[in-house]
Enzyme design. Structure first.
Site, PDB file in Angstrom:
ATOM      1  NE  ARG A  13     -10.530  12.308   4.536  1.00 27.71           N
ATOM      2  CZ  ARG A  13     -10.454  11.027   4.240  1.00 27.71           C
ATOM      3  NH1 ARG A  13     -11.460  10.414   3.653  1.00 27.71           N
ATOM      4  NH2 ARG A  13      -9.372  10.353   4.522  1.00 27.71           N
ATOM      5  CE  LYS A  60      -0.567   2.330   6.506  1.00 31.17           C
ATOM      6  NZ  LYS A  60      -1.960   2.676   6.427  1.00 31.17           N
ATOM      7  CG  HIS A  72     -13.184   3.265   3.243  1.00 28.47           C
ATOM      8  ND1 HIS A  72     -13.975   4.246   3.786  1.00 28.47           N
ATOM      9  CD2 HIS A  72     -11.923   3.585   3.585  1.00 28.47           C
ATOM     10  CE1 HIS A  72     -13.231   5.126   4.422  1.00 28.47           C
ATOM     11  NE2 HIS A  72     -11.971   4.748   4.314  1.00 28.47           N
ATOM     12  CG  ASN A 127      -1.870   1.113   1.293  1.00 27.66           C
ATOM     13  OD1 ASN A 127      -1.768   2.064   0.507  1.00 27.66           O
ATOM     14  ND2 ASN A 127      -2.804   1.054   2.225  1.00 27.66           N
ATOM     15  CD  GLU A 162      -9.023  -1.316   3.998  1.00 27.07           C
ATOM     16  OE1 GLU A 162      -8.546  -1.017   5.113  1.00 27.07           O
ATOM     17  OE2 GLU A 162      -9.383  -0.471   3.170  1.00 27.07           O
ATOM     18  NE  ARG A 172      -6.368   1.764  -0.083  1.00 29.84           N
ATOM     19  CZ  ARG A 172      -6.372   2.908   0.567  1.00 29.84           C
ATOM     20  NH1 ARG A 172      -5.286   3.323   1.181  1.00 29.84           N
ATOM     21  NH2 ARG A 172      -7.455   3.639   0.615  1.00 29.84           N
ATOM     22  CG  HIS A 181     -14.213   1.482   6.617  1.00 27.57           C
ATOM     23  ND1 HIS A 181     -13.366   0.436   6.355  1.00 27.57           N
ATOM     24  CD2 HIS A 181     -13.416   2.536   6.911  1.00 27.57           C
ATOM     25  CE1 HIS A 181     -12.117   0.834   6.513  1.00 27.57           C
ATOM     26  NE2 HIS A 181     -12.123   2.111   6.837  1.00 27.57           N
ATOM     27  CG  LEU A 182     -18.077   4.114  11.302  1.00 28.77           C
ATOM     28  CD1 LEU A 182     -18.977   4.141  12.523  1.00 28.77           C
ATOM     29  CD2 LEU A 182     -18.488   5.196  10.301  1.00 28.77           C
ATOM     30  N   GLY A 183     -13.264   4.793  10.388  1.00 29.24           N
ATOM     31  CA  GLY A 183     -11.874   4.907  10.840  1.00 29.24           C
ATOM     32  C   GLY A 183     -11.530   6.378  10.901  1.00 29.24           C
ATOM     33  CG  ASN A 184      -7.663   8.850  10.884  1.00 28.79           C
ATOM     34  OD1 ASN A 184      -8.129   9.727  11.605  1.00 28.79           O
ATOM     35  ND2 ASN A 184      -6.419   8.419  10.938  1.00 28.79           N
ATOM     36  N   GLY A 185     -10.937   8.071   8.168  1.00 32.07           N
ATOM     37  CA  GLY A 185     -11.949   8.378   7.171  1.00 32.07           C
ATOM     38  C   GLY A 185     -13.112   7.450   7.476  1.00 32.07           C
ATOM     39  CG  ASP A 224      -7.233   9.068  18.206  1.00 28.27           C
ATOM     40  OD1 ASP A 224      -8.208   8.517  18.764  1.00 28.27           O
ATOM     41  OD2 ASP A 224      -6.211   8.463  17.854  1.00 28.27           O
ATOM     42  NE  ARG A 254      -7.289   5.961  19.941  1.00 31.78           N
ATOM     43  CZ  ARG A 254      -6.415   5.272  19.236  1.00 31.78           C
ATOM     44  NH1 ARG A 254      -5.995   4.103  19.666  1.00 31.78           N
ATOM     45  NH2 ARG A 254      -5.942   5.743  18.106  1.00 31.78           N
TER      46      ARG A 254
HETATM   47  P1  ADP Z   1      -7.456   4.728   8.887  1.00 28.58           P
HETATM   48  O1  ADP Z   1      -8.685   5.344   8.309  1.00 28.58           O
HETATM   49  O2  ADP Z   1      -6.299   5.661   8.971  1.00 28.58           O
HETATM   50  O3  ADP Z   1      -7.126   3.344   8.361  1.00 28.58           O
HETATM   51  P2  ADP Z   1      -8.258   3.353  11.316  1.00 28.58           P
HETATM   52  O4  ADP Z   1      -9.325   2.510  10.751  1.00 28.58           O
HETATM   53  O5  ADP Z   1      -7.045   2.681  11.854  1.00 28.58           O
HETATM   54  O6  ADP Z   1      -7.850   4.562  10.397  1.00 28.58           O
HETATM   55  O7  ADP Z   1      -8.922   4.213  12.514  1.00 28.58           O
HETATM   56  C1  ADP Z   1      -8.154   5.101  13.255  1.00 28.58           C
HETATM   57  C2  ADP Z   1      -9.079   5.859  14.190  1.00 28.58           C
HETATM   58  O8  ADP Z   1      -9.803   4.931  15.004  1.00 28.58           O
HETATM   59  C3  ADP Z   1      -8.347   6.731  15.196  1.00 28.58           C
HETATM   60  O9  ADP Z   1      -8.070   8.000  14.674  1.00 28.58           O
HETATM   61  C4  ADP Z   1      -9.350   6.826  16.320  1.00 28.58           C
HETATM   62  O10 ADP Z   1     -10.206   7.915  16.071  1.00 28.58           O
HETATM   63  C5  ADP Z   1     -10.163   5.572  16.218  1.00 28.58           C
HETATM   64  N1  ADP Z   1      -9.946   4.633  17.334  1.00 28.58           N
HETATM   65  C6  ADP Z   1      -9.024   3.659  17.436  1.00 28.58           C
HETATM   66  N2  ADP Z   1      -9.145   3.011  18.616  1.00 28.58           N
HETATM   67  C7  ADP Z   1     -10.178   3.612  19.270  1.00 28.58           C
HETATM   68  C8  ADP Z   1     -10.814   3.428  20.545  1.00 28.58           C
HETATM   69  N3  ADP Z   1     -10.420   2.483  21.401  1.00 28.58           N
HETATM   70  N4  ADP Z   1     -11.835   4.233  20.852  1.00 28.58           N
HETATM   71  C9  ADP Z   1     -12.247   5.193  20.019  1.00 28.58           C
HETATM   72  N5  ADP Z   1     -11.706   5.423  18.817  1.00 28.58           N
HETATM   73  C10 ADP Z   1     -10.696   4.644  18.442  1.00 28.58           C
END
Ligand code: ADP
Length: 400
Positions: free
Chosen positions: A242, A14, A181, A7, A387, A92, A209-213, A285, A287
């Protein structure tokens, strides 16, 4: 069969090495960061639990792939006897538009298409392509396979992918919803069906799918019907930095008022908005923001409330799109880990069949699991996304 998954991003590469014949075991994985910037570092770990971390002399993607190859062969931490053990490389790739909708072998023609699609993903496709060219140089003769983030969404009908803009922008510039995604949405939808013991082809699934994005997708019988990200990964739910959905007039207003260039506006919407912009504590973040909200910070609590509300709205909308729902899936950093965010999203949805089991929701586990009550009409799953494995599986299929 050993598969290398790459990636390649703007300043990082990565990698994961799978032995697909040995239960898809991860032999080694890692990351090279800050490529082309001072202080380039590499993290590497192998299946024996050995880890190394340190600065590496890497100036470009080709150096990065060369160093990865050296580590894989290293007498101490290596996992391969020869580079010829690698049978194929999966990459990717972010944007394939409507030109590539399946994993493909990266022939000269396919690379040209990836280059052309770069007009809509200037921060990603050129780097993905450099990763492929680096592999061609360092590992000559090994087939390179491209797996596209947009591919899974290619089954969306025009009513879902067209914007209400003059039609010629679609005809001439291919301006439409593509979604992202996709590899993750496809992977977790399949895994949810397997966990449920029912065929994917007979299920109505919403994947969050709830990550950074973040993005949400409506999946009918295994095929994507709609997704929240659009032409770019900016549209949809609220994200770390975003804005997600916003009235475009608001953007035009700010641009005019502050005299912003398109690049400055792009930066504002992609890097300074979302949870970061709303919470105002210098972090995107969840957290950190959850921690501050717990201490009584009202803006943080409000940002989290908006985050949950936006996802909730998409769930409701996609239940209408699918004409019902069998399984709702949470995945990625927030979806897999935030007990409180999952609860906030699902609060009040019992009446439409989504009953969360508070005790099951509170369990932390890296395994796919059900978090709905036994009598919930709709199942709620947490499925860790993978992924890299999905790319490796697609690569094996094509390479063999
Ligand atoms: P990316 O979109 O970069 O692949 P990820 O899917 O790894 O991101 O998600 C990263 C995000 O997940 C972090 O920025 C944070 O907001 C959130 N996150 C990770 N662990 C936790 C947790 N224990 N509680 C709340 N949010 C979390």
């Amino acid at each position: 069969m050993v598969i290398l998954v790459i990636n390649a991003g703007s300043s990082s590469v990565k990698f994961t090495v799978f032995d697909m014949a040995d239960q898809k075991k991860v032999l080694a994985s890692g990351l090279i960061e800050r490529i082309g910037i001072e202080g380039t570092t590499m993290k590497y770990s192998n299946h024996r639990g050995e880890e190394i971390k340190g600065e590496v002399p890497v100036k470009n993607p080709q150096d990065a792939v060369r160093i990865i190859a050296e580590r894989l062969l290293d007498a101490k931490v290596g996992v391969l006897k020869s580079l010829s053990d690698i049978k194929a490389i999966g990459h990717r790739i972010v944007q394939g538009m409507d030109k590539i909708v399946q994993p493909v072998l990266m022939t000269a023609d396919a690379k040209n298409i990836v280059r052309d699609c770069g007009v809509l993903a200037p921060l990603h496709n050129p780097h993905n392509l450099m990763g492929i060219e680096a592999c061609e140089a360092v590992l000559p003769g090994v087939p390179n396979v491209g797996v596209f983030d947009t591919a899974f969404h290619s089954t969306m009908p025009p009513r879902a992918f067209l914007y209400g803009l003059p039609y010629n922008y679609y005809e001439t510039d291919r301006i439409r919803r593509y979604g992202f995604h996709g590899t993750s949405h496809g992977y977790v939808a399949k895994a949810a069906a397997a966990l449920d013991g029912r065929p994917l082809e007979k299920l109505k699934i919403i994947t969050a799918h709830l990550g950074n994005g973040g993005s949400v997708a409506a999946v009918l019988n295994g095929q994507c019907q709609d997704t929240s990200m659009g032409l770019t990964p900016l549209e949809g739910v609220l994200m770390g930095t975003r804005c997600g959905d916003v009235d475009t007039s608001a953007v035009l207003y700010i641009m005019k008022k502050e005299g912003l260039t398109p690049d400055q506006a792009d930066n504002l919407l992609n890097k300074k908005s979302g949870v970061l912009g709303l919470a105002g504590v210098g972090s995107s973040d969840l957290r950190d923001v959850e921690g501050q909200a717990d201490k009584g910070n009202k803006l943080c609590a409000q940002a989290l409330d908006i985050y949950a509300y936006r996802v909730k709205k998409y769930i409701g909308a996609y239940m209408a799109v699918l004409g019902g729902l069998d399984i709702l899936v949470f995945t990625a950093g927030v979806g897999e880990n935030s007990i409180t965010m999952r609860a906030a999203i699902l609060k009040g949805l019992e009446g439409i069949g989504l009953k969360l089991d508070a005790a099951k929701n509170s369990v932390r586990s890296p395994e796919p699991r059900v978090i709905s009550t036994d009598d919930s009409p709709i199942k709620i799953h947490v499925i860790p996304t993978n992924e890299e494995l999905a790319i490796a599986e697609a690569t094996v299929k094509l390479a063999s």
